[in-house]
Motif scaffolding. Structure first.
Motif, PDB file in Angstrom:
ATOM      1  N   TYR A  59      45.830  52.261  33.693  1.00 51.93           N
ATOM      2  CA  TYR A  59      46.397  51.014  34.203  1.00 51.93           C
ATOM      3  C   TYR A  59      46.616  49.972  33.108  1.00 51.93           C
ATOM      4  O   TYR A  59      47.242  48.940  33.340  1.00 51.93           O
ATOM      5  CB  TYR A  59      45.479  50.423  35.275  1.00 51.93           C
ATOM      6  CG  TYR A  59      44.096  50.071  34.758  1.00 51.93           C
ATOM      7  CD1 TYR A  59      43.826  48.815  34.226  1.00 51.93           C
ATOM      8  CD2 TYR A  59      43.066  51.005  34.800  1.00 51.93           C
ATOM      9  CE1 TYR A  59      42.566  48.499  33.739  1.00 51.93           C
ATOM     10  CE2 TYR A  59      41.804  50.696  34.315  1.00 51.93           C
ATOM     11  CZ  TYR A  59      41.557  49.449  33.788  1.00 51.93           C
ATOM     12  OH  TYR A  59      40.307  49.145  33.307  1.00 51.93           O
ATOM     13  N   GLN A  60      46.101  50.218  31.891  1.00 49.90           N
ATOM     14  CA  GLN A  60      46.199  49.266  30.793  1.00 49.90           C
ATOM     15  C   GLN A  60      46.984  49.899  29.651  1.00 49.90           C
ATOM     16  O   GLN A  60      46.687  51.013  29.229  1.00 49.90           O
ATOM     17  CB  GLN A  60      44.816  48.852  30.315  1.00 49.90           C
ATOM     18  CG  GLN A  60      44.820  47.772  29.241  1.00 49.90           C
ATOM     19  CD  GLN A  60      43.431  47.279  28.896  1.00 49.90           C
ATOM     20  OE1 GLN A  60      42.436  47.899  29.246  1.00 49.90           O
ATOM     21  NE2 GLN A  60      43.356  46.143  28.214  1.00 49.90           N
ATOM     22  N   HIS A  85      36.357  63.119  43.517  1.00 53.67           N
ATOM     23  CA  HIS A  85      37.226  63.897  42.658  1.00 53.67           C
ATOM     24  C   HIS A  85      37.335  63.220  41.298  1.00 53.67           C
ATOM     25  O   HIS A  85      37.189  62.008  41.177  1.00 53.67           O
ATOM     26  CB  HIS A  85      38.621  64.027  43.275  1.00 53.67           C
ATOM     27  CG  HIS A  85      38.636  64.791  44.564  1.00 53.67           C
ATOM     28  ND1 HIS A  85      39.786  65.023  45.287  1.00 53.67           N
ATOM     29  CD2 HIS A  85      37.636  65.369  45.281  1.00 53.67           C
ATOM     30  CE1 HIS A  85      39.505  65.719  46.379  1.00 53.67           C
ATOM     31  NE2 HIS A  85      38.203  65.931  46.393  1.00 53.67           N
ATOM     32  N   SER A  86      37.607  64.011  40.277  1.00 53.39           N
ATOM     33  CA  SER A  86      37.662  63.486  38.919  1.00 53.39           C
ATOM     34  C   SER A  86      38.945  62.705  38.665  1.00 53.39           C
ATOM     35  O   SER A  86      40.039  63.168  38.985  1.00 53.39           O
ATOM     36  CB  SER A  86      37.562  64.650  37.919  1.00 53.39           C
ATOM     37  OG  SER A  86      37.732  64.199  36.602  1.00 53.39           O
ATOM     38  N   ASN A  87      38.823  61.517  38.067  1.00 52.18           N
ATOM     39  CA  ASN A  87      39.996  60.679  37.809  1.00 52.18           C
ATOM     40  C   ASN A  87      40.914  61.276  36.755  1.00 52.18           C
ATOM     41  O   ASN A  87      42.132  61.324  36.931  1.00 52.18           O
ATOM     42  CB  ASN A  87      39.556  59.288  37.360  1.00 52.18           C
ATOM     43  CG  ASN A  87      39.037  58.437  38.502  1.00 52.18           C
ATOM     44  OD1 ASN A  87      39.128  58.828  39.660  1.00 52.18           O
ATOM     45  ND2 ASN A  87      38.492  57.287  38.188  1.00 52.18           N
ATOM     46  N   VAL A  88      40.335  61.707  35.617  1.00 46.22           N
ATOM     47  CA  VAL A  88      41.173  62.250  34.529  1.00 46.22           C
ATOM     48  C   VAL A  88      40.588  63.544  33.968  1.00 46.22           C
ATOM     49  O   VAL A  88      40.747  63.852  32.789  1.00 46.22           O
ATOM     50  CB  VAL A  88      41.389  61.217  33.397  1.00 46.22           C
ATOM     51  CG1 VAL A  88      42.196  60.031  33.875  1.00 46.22           C
ATOM     52  CG2 VAL A  88      40.058  60.781  32.788  1.00 46.22           C
ATOM     53  N   TRP A 132      42.267  57.557  26.235  1.00 45.18           N
ATOM     54  CA  TRP A 132      42.885  56.359  26.820  1.00 45.18           C
ATOM     55  C   TRP A 132      41.989  55.816  27.937  1.00 45.18           C
ATOM     56  O   TRP A 132      41.694  54.615  27.989  1.00 45.18           O
ATOM     57  CB  TRP A 132      44.264  56.728  27.351  1.00 45.18           C
ATOM     58  CG  TRP A 132      45.155  55.607  27.794  1.00 45.18           C
ATOM     59  CD1 TRP A 132      44.782  54.443  28.394  1.00 45.18           C
ATOM     60  CD2 TRP A 132      46.577  55.558  27.667  1.00 45.18           C
ATOM     61  NE1 TRP A 132      45.880  53.675  28.668  1.00 45.18           N
ATOM     62  CE2 TRP A 132      47.000  54.333  28.229  1.00 45.18           C
ATOM     63  CE3 TRP A 132      47.527  56.438  27.153  1.00 45.18           C
ATOM     64  CZ2 TRP A 132      48.347  53.965  28.282  1.00 45.18           C
ATOM     65  CZ3 TRP A 132      48.868  56.065  27.211  1.00 45.18           C
ATOM     66  CH2 TRP A 132      49.273  54.846  27.767  1.00 45.18           C
ATOM     67  N   TYR A 133      41.556  56.692  28.803  1.00 47.97           N
ATOM     68  CA  TYR A 133      40.690  56.331  29.931  1.00 47.97           C
ATOM     69  C   TYR A 133      39.368  55.733  29.432  1.00 47.97           C
ATOM     70  O   TYR A 133      38.912  54.693  29.937  1.00 47.97           O
ATOM     71  CB  TYR A 133      40.451  57.589  30.754  1.00 47.97           C
ATOM     72  CG  TYR A 133      39.608  57.454  32.003  1.00 47.97           C
ATOM     73  CD1 TYR A 133      40.145  56.938  33.176  1.00 47.97           C
ATOM     74  CD2 TYR A 133      38.288  57.907  32.023  1.00 47.97           C
ATOM     75  CE1 TYR A 133      39.389  56.868  34.330  1.00 47.97           C
ATOM     76  CE2 TYR A 133      37.525  57.839  33.174  1.00 47.97           C
ATOM     77  CZ  TYR A 133      38.077  57.317  34.328  1.00 47.97           C
ATOM     78  OH  TYR A 133      37.331  57.248  35.472  1.00 47.97           O
ATOM     79  N   ASN A 141      43.138  47.165  40.980  1.00 49.12           N
ATOM     80  CA  ASN A 141      43.259  48.525  40.462  1.00 49.12           C
ATOM     81  C   ASN A 141      41.916  49.206  40.644  1.00 49.12           C
ATOM     82  O   ASN A 141      40.898  48.749  40.110  1.00 49.12           O
ATOM     83  CB  ASN A 141      43.666  48.540  38.990  1.00 49.12           C
ATOM     84  CG  ASN A 141      43.785  49.957  38.457  1.00 49.12           C
ATOM     85  OD1 ASN A 141      42.795  50.562  38.066  1.00 49.12           O
ATOM     86  ND2 ASN A 141      44.999  50.500  38.483  1.00 49.12           N
ATOM     87  N   VAL A 142      41.897  50.299  41.386  1.00 49.42           N
ATOM     88  CA  VAL A 142      40.622  50.890  41.791  1.00 49.42           C
ATOM     89  C   VAL A 142      39.889  51.549  40.620  1.00 49.42           C
ATOM     90  O   VAL A 142      38.663  51.658  40.641  1.00 49.42           O
ATOM     91  CB  VAL A 142      40.821  51.889  42.950  1.00 49.42           C
ATOM     92  CG1 VAL A 142      41.406  51.176  44.162  1.00 49.42           C
ATOM     93  CG2 VAL A 142      41.694  53.070  42.549  1.00 49.42           C
ATOM     94  N   THR A 143      40.634  51.976  39.595  1.00 50.22           N
ATOM     95  CA  THR A 143      39.976  52.543  38.412  1.00 50.22           C
ATOM     96  C   THR A 143      39.159  51.470  37.704  1.00 50.22           C
ATOM     97  O   THR A 143      37.997  51.677  37.349  1.00 50.22           O
ATOM     98  CB  THR A 143      41.006  53.137  37.439  1.00 50.22           C
ATOM     99  OG1 THR A 143      41.837  54.063  38.139  1.00 50.22           O
ATOM    100  CG2 THR A 143      40.317  53.838  36.287  1.00 50.22           C
ATOM    101  N   GLU A 144      39.749  50.304  37.509  1.00 49.60           N
ATOM    102  CA  GLU A 144      39.029  49.201  36.874  1.00 49.60           C
ATOM    103  C   GLU A 144      37.833  48.774  37.715  1.00 49.60           C
ATOM    104  O   GLU A 144      36.743  48.518  37.184  1.00 49.60           O
ATOM    105  CB  GLU A 144      39.965  48.017  36.649  1.00 49.60           C
ATOM    106  CG  GLU A 144      39.290  46.864  35.907  1.00 49.60           C
ATOM    107  CD  GLU A 144      40.221  45.695  35.681  1.00 49.60           C
ATOM    108  OE1 GLU A 144      40.122  45.067  34.610  1.00 49.60           O
ATOM    109  OE2 GLU A 144      41.035  45.381  36.578  1.00 49.60           O
ATOM    110  N   LEU A 145      38.018  48.715  39.025  1.00 49.73           N
ATOM    111  CA  LEU A 145      36.910  48.336  39.914  1.00 49.73           C
ATOM    112  C   LEU A 145      35.786  49.366  39.854  1.00 49.73           C
ATOM    113  O   LEU A 145      34.600  49.022  39.931  1.00 49.73           O
ATOM    114  CB  LEU A 145      37.411  48.178  41.343  1.00 49.73           C
ATOM    115  CG  LEU A 145      38.347  46.985  41.588  1.00 49.73           C
ATOM    116  CD1 LEU A 145      38.872  46.989  43.018  1.00 49.73           C
ATOM    117  CD2 LEU A 145      37.626  45.677  41.303  1.00 49.73           C
TER     118      LEU A 145
END
Length: 449
Positions: free
Chosen positions: A247-248, A136-139, A295-296, A431-435
């Motif tokens: 997350y940042q 699924h799409s994050n943003v 931002w993303y 943080n799974v987005t950063e990973l």
């Protein structure tokens, strides 16, 4: 919930023949699809589909859970098969999931069997739907796509005379963003089923040209679409969960200090606060607009900069880029395995190490299992068995992430041939987005060096 009560570690049978949906289940498939998408007043457009009959290959955008209902409606009145991850077989049962046309596959894992099963569906005269983003799409923007889609389309056209069709979707993410799938927003959804190439055109085109056109057709930015069409997606708790992809802090740059609640997202380090506006953007207390997509992307660029500070061997292995040596992160994780349709097996606590080459998962084998996965390397010392599993980056174009899987919080998901592993951690830098950003840019051909 979905617990594998007998700790059965035997792998799912990927070779089992895929099924055509029987007539008595069609009301369930089509009725369920219509019921699930009716509140969003889904509109479907078909372009270039006159005279196009199954079998054909469908590559679909994958913004969110609603896509599973949009696809059957777009393909009506045809019975289709769908390449699906293992979760559905565990959640709904193997018999039902196979019977509604699903073909099993583990995400981001090379598997010739799924290609063979798709061929069997084409031989049966069915269209086959693939969601190449595999997540699924994050943003609300396109996830990383596999680089072999053009080659795949040519292969099927050559073997089965199948045209290539694109299913584009808008509004699915905006109605149920991945970071808060518990709350549905009210808004508009639309889809277009469009012929991209006939089989004859596929066989006369260059693979790279086909790949580029597929990528262009599957590229989307939902917030841009929303604002261009002046749409509102209204609801409660509009920003709840947004701190998982964002997350940042955009103001002070601090990581892992973002929090979100109701329609607000803020930073506990600098106390900056933004409000989520239903037209698809953030606004600070001074009235300035902030783009969620920008931002993303800014976070992603920051990850690239951090990775570039490390030393890596060049492609020939005879040198290195200057910088810190040895990229490495470690996390304490709770591990659940999903080997088959019977549910999840609790493997206990372990350690996950991320290097520039691979993820390495280690844990103690606390019990005996009826099957030992082929990728388990077991070391016995002083009566203690330690399992080590490697997940090389070169086999993945992205990383499966979950923001609140089964109510247990953020997780990353790693798969090999025999099992899928869900990994949770309380470490503050997990943080799974950063990973995901890190893993995508360490994958073969995508590294920053």
């Amino acid at each position: 919930m979905n617990k594998n009560k007998k700790n059965d570690m035997r792998p799912f049978d990927m070779k089992k023949e895929p099924k055509t949906v029987p007539k008595y289940l069609l009301p369930l498939v089509w009725g369920g699809a219509f019921f699930a998408t009716a509140p969003q007043k889904l509109k479907i457009k078909k372009t270039g589909m006159e005279g196009i009959k199954p079998p054909f290959l469908v590559l679909s955008m994958h913004q969110g859970f609603s896509d599973y209902f949009i696809a059957p409606r777009a393909l009506f009145p045809y019975k289709a098969n769908y390449v699906s991850d293992m979760e559905g077989f565990a959640n709904y049962g193997e018999w039902l999931y196979r019977s509604i046309g699903c073909i099993g596959k583990r995400r981001y894992t090379p598997d010739v069997t799924v290609i063979q099963n798709i061929g069997k569906c084409f031989n049966a005269g069915n269209p086959v739907v693939i969601f190449p983003e595999s997540r699924h799409s994050n943003v609300g923007t396109t996830a990383k796509l596999p680089k072999n889609l053009g080659r795949l389309a040519i292969h099927f056209a050559k073997r089965y005379n199948t045209p290539l069709v694109i299913l584009s979707i808008h509004g699915s993410y905006l109605a149920n963003p991945f970071w808060d799938e518990e709350h549905t927003r009210k808004g508009r959804m639309e889809a277009e089923l469009k012929l991209l190439y006939t089989a004859e055109e596929l066989l006369s085109r260059n693979e790279d040209i086909i790949q580029k056109r597929i990528e262009d057709a599957l590229t989307y930015d939902e917030y841009e679409w929303q604002q261009q069409n002046n749409l509102v997606f209204a609801g409660k708790n509009l920003a709840e969960g947004l701190s998982k992809p964002l997350y940042q802090c955009r103001s002070c740059g601090t990581k892992y200090k973002m929090v979100s609640k109701d329609d607000r997202i803020g930073c506990t380090a600098c106390r900056k606060v933004w409000k989520f506006i239903p037209k698809g953007y953030l606004r600070d207390t001074r009235g300035r607009k902030y783009s969620i997509t920008e931002w993303y992307d800014w976070e992603r660029e920051n990850v690239l900069k951090e990775l570039s500070e490390y030393e890596y061997p060049n492609k020939k292995g005879d040198g290195a880029v200057s910088g810190q040596v040895g990229f490495r992160k470690e996390f304490r994780v709770q591990i659940e395995a999903l080997p088959n349709e019977k549910g999840f097996v609790n493997l206990g606590e372990g350690k996950l190490t991320l290097t520039d080459k691979e993820f390495i998962l280690k844990f103690r084998q606390e019990r005996r299992y009826n099957y030992i996965p082929k990728d388990w390397k077991i070391e016995k010392k002083d009566g203690v068995k330690t399992v080590s599993i490697s997940f090389p980056h070169k086999y993945r174009e992205s990383l499966q992430t979950e923001y609140n899987y089964r109510g247990k919080g953020m997780a990353i998901v790693l798969s090999n041939t025999d099992a899928t592993y869900y990994l949770y951690s309380d470490d503050k830098d997990f943080n799974v987005t950063e990973l995901q950003f890190i893993a995508e840019n360490l994958s073969e051909g995508q590294s920053p060096w």
